[in-house]
Each structure stands twice: as C-alpha cells, then as structure tokens.
Write an enzyme that holds these catalytic residues in place. Structure first.
Site, mmCIF file in Angstrom:
data_model
loop_
_atom_site.group_PDB
_atom_site.id
_atom_site.type_symbol
_atom_site.label_atom_id
_atom_site.label_comp_id
_atom_site.label_asym_id
_atom_site.label_seq_id
_atom_site.Cartn_x
_atom_site.Cartn_y
_atom_site.Cartn_z
ATOM 1 N N ARG A 30 33.596 46.133 49.296
ATOM 2 C CA ARG A 30 33.247 45.107 48.829
ATOM 3 C C ARG A 30 34.302 44.709 47.982
ATOM 4 N N GLU A 65 44.554 45.682 30.557
ATOM 5 C CA GLU A 65 45.771 46.464 29.951
ATOM 6 C C GLU A 65 45.285 47.648 29.302
ATOM 7 N N PHE A 79 45.129 42.114 41.592
ATOM 8 C CA PHE A 79 44.902 41.143 40.348
ATOM 9 C C PHE A 79 45.105 42.147 39.067
ATOM 10 N N GLY A 80 46.136 41.667 38.344
ATOM 11 C CA GLY A 80 46.637 42.485 37.233
ATOM 12 C C GLY A 80 46.293 41.537 35.862
ATOM 13 N N GLU A 109 34.896 43.768 35.816
ATOM 14 C CA GLU A 109 34.550 42.196 35.948
ATOM 15 C C GLU A 109 33.581 41.755 34.687
ATOM 16 N N ILE A 123 43.631 48.977 38.192
ATOM 17 C CA ILE A 123 44.005 47.686 39.175
ATOM 18 C C ILE A 123 43.525 48.112 40.569
HETATM 19 P P1 TGC Z 1 37.125 31.634 25.553
HETATM 20 O O1 TGC Z 1 37.614 30.980 24.366
HETATM 21 O O2 TGC Z 1 35.702 31.786 25.827
HETATM 22 O O3 TGC Z 1 37.874 31.069 26.878
HETATM 23 C C1 TGC Z 1 39.025 30.487 27.026
HETATM 24 C C2 TGC Z 1 39.252 29.560 28.230
HETATM 25 O O4 TGC Z 1 38.714 30.220 29.393
HETATM 26 C C3 TGC Z 1 37.426 29.162 29.557
HETATM 27 N N1 TGC Z 1 36.568 30.232 30.299
HETATM 28 C C4 TGC Z 1 36.362 30.162 31.609
HETATM 29 N N2 TGC Z 1 36.856 29.536 32.470
HETATM 30 C C5 TGC Z 1 36.290 29.961 33.869
HETATM 31 N N3 TGC Z 1 35.526 31.136 33.998
HETATM 32 C C6 TGC Z 1 34.963 31.603 32.768
HETATM 33 N N4 TGC Z 1 34.036 32.735 33.230
HETATM 34 C C7 TGC Z 1 35.538 31.234 31.639
HETATM 35 N N5 TGC Z 1 35.252 31.807 30.527
HETATM 36 C C8 TGC Z 1 35.866 31.129 29.724
HETATM 37 C C9 TGC Z 1 37.056 28.482 28.574
HETATM 38 O O5 TGC Z 1 36.662 27.373 28.666
HETATM 39 C C10 TGC Z 1 38.451 28.159 27.843
HETATM 40 O O6 TGC Z 1 39.240 27.380 28.358
HETATM 41 P P2 TGC Z 1 39.817 26.014 27.317
HETATM 42 O O7 TGC Z 1 40.314 25.061 28.295
HETATM 43 O O8 TGC Z 1 39.297 25.812 26.267
HETATM 44 O O9 TGC Z 1 41.216 26.957 26.968
HETATM 45 O O10 TGC Z 1 37.896 33.252 25.586
HETATM 46 P P3 TGC Z 1 37.419 34.493 24.860
HETATM 47 O O11 TGC Z 1 38.929 34.919 24.132
HETATM 48 O O12 TGC Z 1 36.474 33.995 23.832
HETATM 49 O O13 TGC Z 1 36.964 35.442 25.792
HETATM 50 C C11 TGC Z 1 35.715 35.422 26.336
HETATM 51 C C12 TGC Z 1 35.445 36.635 27.169
HETATM 52 C C13 TGC Z 1 35.327 37.930 26.183
HETATM 53 C C14 TGC Z 1 33.909 36.309 27.787
HETATM 54 C C15 TGC Z 1 36.501 36.902 28.184
HETATM 55 O O14 TGC Z 1 37.660 37.274 27.492
HETATM 56 C C16 TGC Z 1 35.914 37.987 29.187
HETATM 57 O O15 TGC Z 1 35.261 37.596 30.297
HETATM 58 N N6 TGC Z 1 36.488 39.179 29.153
HETATM 59 C C17 TGC Z 1 36.019 40.238 30.043
HETATM 60 C C18 TGC Z 1 37.144 40.571 30.820
HETATM 61 C C19 TGC Z 1 37.025 40.794 32.126
HETATM 62 O O16 TGC Z 1 35.992 40.727 32.888
HETATM 63 N N7 TGC Z 1 37.767 41.397 32.978
HETATM 64 C C20 TGC Z 1 38.035 41.748 34.183
HETATM 65 C C21 TGC Z 1 39.321 42.068 34.827
HETATM 66 S S1 TGC Z 1 39.481 41.980 36.615
HETATM 67 C C22 TGC Z 1 38.406 43.032 37.341
HETATM 68 O O17 TGC Z 1 37.824 43.730 36.606
HETATM 69 C C23 TGC Z 1 38.416 43.299 38.562
HETATM 70 S S2 TGC Z 1 37.419 44.471 39.552
HETATM 71 C C24 TGC Z 1 37.680 44.002 40.820
HETATM 72 C C25 TGC Z 1 36.816 44.747 42.053
HETATM 73 O O18 TGC Z 1 37.268 45.714 42.372
HETATM 74 O O19 TGC Z 1 35.925 44.068 42.719
HETATM 75 P P1 FAD Z 2 37.069 48.215 26.793
HETATM 76 O O1 FAD Z 2 37.213 46.737 26.736
HETATM 77 O O2 FAD Z 2 37.892 49.036 25.767
HETATM 78 O O3 FAD Z 2 35.496 48.322 26.203
HETATM 79 C C1 FAD Z 2 34.987 49.521 25.819
HETATM 80 C C2 FAD Z 2 33.464 49.561 25.425
HETATM 81 O O4 FAD Z 2 33.328 48.519 24.483
HETATM 82 C C3 FAD Z 2 32.492 49.015 26.471
HETATM 83 O O5 FAD Z 2 31.202 49.507 26.430
HETATM 84 C C4 FAD Z 2 32.557 47.314 26.130
HETATM 85 O O6 FAD Z 2 31.360 46.852 26.511
HETATM 86 C C5 FAD Z 2 32.377 47.600 24.631
HETATM 87 N N1 FAD Z 2 32.905 46.329 23.940
HETATM 88 C C6 FAD Z 2 33.985 45.565 24.011
HETATM 89 N N2 FAD Z 2 34.070 44.547 23.331
HETATM 90 C C7 FAD Z 2 32.735 44.574 22.646
HETATM 91 C C8 FAD Z 2 32.281 43.875 21.453
HETATM 92 N N3 FAD Z 2 32.793 42.630 20.917
HETATM 93 N N4 FAD Z 2 31.032 44.143 20.891
HETATM 94 C C9 FAD Z 2 30.278 45.165 21.400
HETATM 95 N N5 FAD Z 2 31.051 46.031 22.400
HETATM 96 C C10 FAD Z 2 32.044 45.834 22.899
HETATM 97 N N6 FAD Z 2 40.920 45.055 35.950
HETATM 98 C C11 FAD Z 2 41.627 44.045 36.511
HETATM 99 O O7 FAD Z 2 42.382 43.401 35.686
HETATM 100 N N7 FAD Z 2 41.807 44.197 37.966
HETATM 101 C C12 FAD Z 2 41.413 45.098 38.754
HETATM 102 O O8 FAD Z 2 41.529 44.994 40.041
HETATM 103 C C13 FAD Z 2 40.359 45.851 38.094
HETATM 104 N N8 FAD Z 2 39.802 46.798 38.857
HETATM 105 C C14 FAD Z 2 38.986 47.826 38.542
HETATM 106 C C15 FAD Z 2 38.446 48.865 39.319
HETATM 107 C C16 FAD Z 2 37.616 49.964 38.498
HETATM 108 C C17 FAD Z 2 37.250 51.305 39.422
HETATM 109 C C18 FAD Z 2 37.554 49.810 37.243
HETATM 110 C C19 FAD Z 2 36.691 50.997 36.668
HETATM 111 C C20 FAD Z 2 37.864 48.837 36.367
HETATM 112 C C21 FAD Z 2 38.864 48.092 37.004
HETATM 113 N N9 FAD Z 2 39.331 46.978 36.128
HETATM 114 C C22 FAD Z 2 40.176 45.981 36.722
HETATM 115 C C23 FAD Z 2 39.191 46.764 34.844
HETATM 116 C C24 FAD Z 2 37.883 46.236 34.132
HETATM 117 O O9 FAD Z 2 37.848 44.933 34.226
HETATM 118 C C25 FAD Z 2 37.684 46.929 32.866
HETATM 119 O O10 FAD Z 2 37.607 48.434 32.874
HETATM 120 C C26 FAD Z 2 36.735 46.163 31.862
HETATM 121 O O11 FAD Z 2 36.966 44.950 31.908
HETATM 122 C C27 FAD Z 2 36.443 46.751 30.676
HETATM 123 O O12 FAD Z 2 37.660 46.997 30.001
HETATM 124 P P2 FAD Z 2 38.050 48.597 29.244
HETATM 125 O O13 FAD Z 2 37.829 49.559 30.478
HETATM 126 O O14 FAD Z 2 39.358 48.429 28.523
HETATM 127 O O15 FAD Z 2 37.055 48.660 28.160
#
Ligand code: TGC
Ligand code: FAD
Length: 385
Positions: free
Chosen positions: A92, A135, A131-132, A365, A165
């Site tokens: 998935r 960091e 998708f990068g 995510e 990634i």
């Molecule tokens: P914040 O001020 O909330 O937002 C900045 C701008 O972005 C807009 N926005 C969104 N737009 C679309 N969808 C969302 N979910 C959105 N959330 C916010 C917002 O309206 C704003 O727009 P504008 O026009 O005003 O500039 O930003 P923040 O810096 O406070 O961050 C919020 C936070 C912590 C929720 C966000 O940084 C976050 O979601 N952090 C988690 C990062 C994360 O999920 N990383 C995932 C990496 S990819 C991955 O894990 C792939 S795994 C794939 C797989 O193998 O299936």
């Molecule tokens: P951190 O951000 O360092 O977090 C560490 C801990 O601190 C967590 O428990 C978190 O919940 C907690 N924490 C963070 N902020 C706060 C706060 N404000 N208050 C309290 N607690 C907090 N990323 C991509 O970009 N592309 C991909 O394709 C991708 N694929 C992935 C595949 C796998 C198998 C895995 C494991 C990860 C992947 N990721 C990808 C990365 C993933 O999105 C991150 O691991 C995730 O967003 C968490 O970031 P981090 O690992 O740096 O943890």
C-alpha cells in the site's frame, strides 16, 4: 449471520463501481500478494515484480482524470488502499507514494509539459517516484527545512539530505521539497542527475517489504523546467500529505481486518481448559472490542471519502481519522499477536508482521502526536506544536 469484518455493512453503502474496484483489488491481493508477502518481509524484499500488475489494474494515480489514469473517485482510492494493506502495508505504501505523493503534485502543481512527460509513464508503472520531505534532524517540523535550492542562471542547485524516503532507491524521479529565497518549492529531481544519490536504509524491523532510503543532494543541478511552477510554501507538500493520509485511514482497516479474521478462526479451533478459546468471555470481549473499533474506523473513512468526493474534506478531519484508524489497527495487531500466544511470534500468522509494519504507519505521514495537536488546534484555535 453478519459479516464479522463489516458488521455495519459499509460495503452496502458502496456503489456498484466501487464494489467492483474492491473485488478486483481483493482478488489481486489474495492471488498475487498473500502467497509471497511473508517471504518478501523476511527477505527484506520489495516485490517489484508486482508493479506491472498493479499498474495494469489502474491502481497508480487512480484518482487522476486523463494522462492514462483511471479517474476513479476518492472512495475507490480508499478501497484500493484497504485491500492492498490487507496484504501488507509496504505494498500500500508503494501505491500511496506513487499516487498521492508523486503523481498528485505533478498533476496539481506541475506544468502541462511535466504532466505529459511523467504521468502516463507513472500510471503504467514505467517510472517510479519518491517524495522527499523529511530531513534527518526532524520530520515533524518540515518548516525548519535545511535542504536548499539556489537559482543559478537558468538552473537550480540543490544541496541537502532527506531521510526515511519510501521507494527512494528504486525511484526514477524524486519530488524534492527545498527551501529557496521565495520559501519552500518542489523540484522533480531525476535519477542519474549528478550529485544525487539514494542509498537504501537496511536493518529495518518494519516495512521490510518496502524500500526505504536516504537521499543526498550534493550540488545537484536541476533545470528550471523541473521546478513545479504552481505552488509555493509548506502548503505544497502538506496538501500531498492530505491525499496520502486519507488513503492510509482506509489502508490500515485492511491490516486490522486481516488480523481479526485470522484470530476468529484461531480462537475457535484452539482448545484450552477443555473448551475452545473463543468460548471464554475475555477472548470474546477482546474480539468484540476489535470489531467495534474496526466498525468505527470503517464509518469514519467512508464518510471522509464522501466528503472528499464532494470537495468538502478538511485536513483536520483527515488528521482525526489518521490518528484514530492507525491507533485502532496497531492496537488490534498487537492484541491479536498476544492472543496467539507463542504462535504470535511465528511467521505462520499475520499479526506480528502487520504490527511491525503499523509501527511505521502510525509514525509516518505525521505521528500520532502531530495529528492530536492538529485536532487540538482545530478545537481551540491555539497552535501548541
Ligand atoms: P501550518 O502553518 O499549519 O501550515 C502551513 C501552510 O500549509 C497549509 N496546510 C495544509 N495544506 C494542506 N493540507 C494540510 N494538511 C495542511 N496543513 C497546513 C496551511 O493552511 C498553511 O497555508 P498558508 O497558505 O497559510 O501558508 O504549518 P506548521 O509549520 O504549523 O505545521 C503544521 C504541522 C506540524 C501539522 C505540519 O508541519 C505537519 O503535518 N508535520 C508532520 C510532517 C509529516 O507528516 N511528514 C510526512 C512526510 S511524508 C511521509 O511520511 C510519507 S510515508 C509514505 C508511505 O510510505 O506511505
Ligand atoms: P521527530 O519529528 O523527530 O519526532 C520524534 C517524536 O517527537 C515523535 O514521537 C513525535 O510525535 C514527537 N513530537 C514531535 N513534535 C512534537 C511536539 N511539538 N510536541 C510533542 N511531541 C512532539 N518521509 C518522507 O518525506 N517521505 C517518505 O516517503 C517517507 N517514508 C517513510 C517510511 C518509513 C518506513 C518511515 C518510518 C518514515 C517515512 N518518512 C517519510 C518519514 C516520516 O514522515 C517521519 O518519520 C515522521 O514525520 C516523523 O519524523 P521523525 O522521524 O523525524 O520524528
């Protein structure tokens, strides 16, 4: 008798077309994924041999209209994720990344030339994307991005690193998010560009049937034509995450269903203290809890899908479902592992594999905490990150 994996007949809420999508992906998972996936997990092997079939079924970029994509609705995309993750979260994940994190941004933010160049080949499985965003110094706060792109003449020069990634080492292109003088921008970095490398991360205990990599950008020169022209700022990558997180809310239901299905059979056939395990009250209570949680998750994702198809879905609604459904699936997989006793650690049974995978799914995510804080912000209007 009711279907123990669908007590509220959520399938009955689907259209005929949606049921057909679910059935065809379900058959593919039964016939092609389940026979090989445990072995793939043990050998740390992504079953790339399935990519062509996945593409032939129309599962890549399935929500996109045109460009050789299937043009299915959001509920169908959810069902695709659910069936695939009933097999394995890694399969998935592959489809989520290709569809929601790579094809979606090209379609939503790319130039017509970029769409024509990449989308049909990606839909056919000929080109794979990654998708990068994350960091090494911290993925939860992507606004603190260190990867930097600097304009030089008609090109951009990218320096930095990404971590964890999915698909990295097998990808033909990377949607790389980098900080510029004008904020965060998205770039299509191509395999083979000088200074770009994507070594695989080995020694994982989770998502072993998926490729996870680091990405390094060492003075990578990327032409202006590879900049995604139609988005600036964090909302670019975050809106991709909204698409992928939506799919995950459905996907993890499949993993939980696979665990519960196996446990119902197992507890009925295992005899302890002169009666089947399933005849004891605490075991029934635990199974009932699982069915309750799965039912709630199904209704949540179904309504989320209907909102998405109506163009009304909000990111914080996705956060609630990503949090609820991942927690539900992880708890169920762990509890099923426990009810299997010693057999629960054996590769003969699926819960341990799903539980190990779901440790990643609840983290990537957006971690559980990130989604909880998103709901907190929605309720109070106060940013507590
Ligand atoms: P914040 O001020 O909330 O937002 C900045 C701008 O972005 C807009 N926005 C969104 N737009 C679309 N969808 C969302 N979910 C959105 N959330 C916010 C917002 O309206 C704003 O727009 P504008 O026009 O005003 O500039 O930003 P923040 O810096 O406070 O961050 C919020 C936070 C912590 C929720 C966000 O940084 C976050 O979601 N952090 C988690 C990062 C994360 O999920 N990383 C995932 C990496 S990819 C991955 O894990 C792939 S795994 C794939 C797989 O193998 O299936
Ligand atoms: P951190 O951000 O360092 O977090 C560490 C801990 O601190 C967590 O428990 C978190 O919940 C907690 N924490 C963070 N902020 C706060 C706060 N404000 N208050 C309290 N607690 C907090 N990323 C991509 O970009 N592309 C991909 O394709 C991708 N694929 C992935 C595949 C796998 C198998 C895995 C494991 C990860 C992947 N990721 C990808 C990365 C993933 O999105 C991150 O691991 C995730 O967003 C968490 O970031 P981090 O690992 O740096 O943890």
């Amino acid at each position: 008798m009711l279907n123990p994996l669908d007590l509220y007949d959520v399938r009955g809420l689907l259209t005929e077309d949606e049921r057909a999508v679910q059935d065809s992906v379900g058959r593919f998972v039964d016939e092609r994924v389940l026979p090989i996936i445990q072995d793939c997990f043990e050998k740390h092997h992504f079953p790339r041999e399935l990519v062509q079939e996945i593409a032939d079924l129309g599962l890549l970029g399935s929500s996109i209209q045109g460009y050789d994509c299937a043009g299915l609705n959001a509920v169908s995309y959810g069902l695709i994720c659910q069936e695939l993750e009933r097999g394995d979260s890694g399969v998935r994940s592959f489809v989520s990344v290709q569809s929601s994190l790579c094809m979606y941004p090209i379609h939503a933010f790319g130039s017509e030339e970029q769409k024509q160049r990449w989308l049909p080949d990606m839909a056919r499985g000929r080109k794979i994307g990654c998708f990068g965003l994350t960091e090494p110094h911290g993925g939860s706060d992507p606004s603190n991005m260190k990867t930097r792109a600097v304009k030089k003449g008609g090109d951009w020069v990218i320096n930095g690193a990404k971590m964890w990634i999915t698909n990295g080492a097998i990808a033909d292109l990377c949607i790389c998010w980098a900080m510029t003088d004008e904020g965060i921008r998205g770039f299509i970095v191509e395999k083979g560009m000088k200074g770009f490398s994507a070594p695989e991360i080995e020694r994982k205990f989770s998502l072993r049937a998926s490729v996870t990599s680091s990405l390094f950008f060492d003075n990578v020169v990327v032409p202006e034509a590879n900049l995604l022209p139609n988005v600036k700022g964090l909302k670019g990558p975050l809106s991709c995450l909204t698409q992928a997180r939506y799919g995950i809310t459905w996907g993890v239901i499949g993993a939980a269903q696979a665990c519960l299905a196996q446990l119902i059979d197992y507890t009925k056939s295992r005899e302890l203290f002169g009666r089947p395990l399933a005849a004891t009250q605490t075991i029934q209570l635990r199974l009932a809890e699982m069915a309750r949680k799965i039912t709630l998750a199904q209704l949540l994702s179904h309504q989320l899908g209907r909102l998405k198809d109506a163009g009304k879905m909000q990111p914080s609604q996705v956060s609630l479902a990503k949090w609820n459904n991942c927690r539900m699936a992880l708890d169920i997989a762990r509890d099923c592992r426990d009810m299997l006793g010693g057999s629960g650690i054996s590769a003969e049974y699926v819960p341990i594999r799903h539980a190990l995978n779901l440790e990643s799914v609840i983290t990537y995510e957006g971690t559980e905490t990130i989604h909880q804080l998103t709901i907190g912000r929605e309720l109070t209007g106060i940013n507590a990150f």
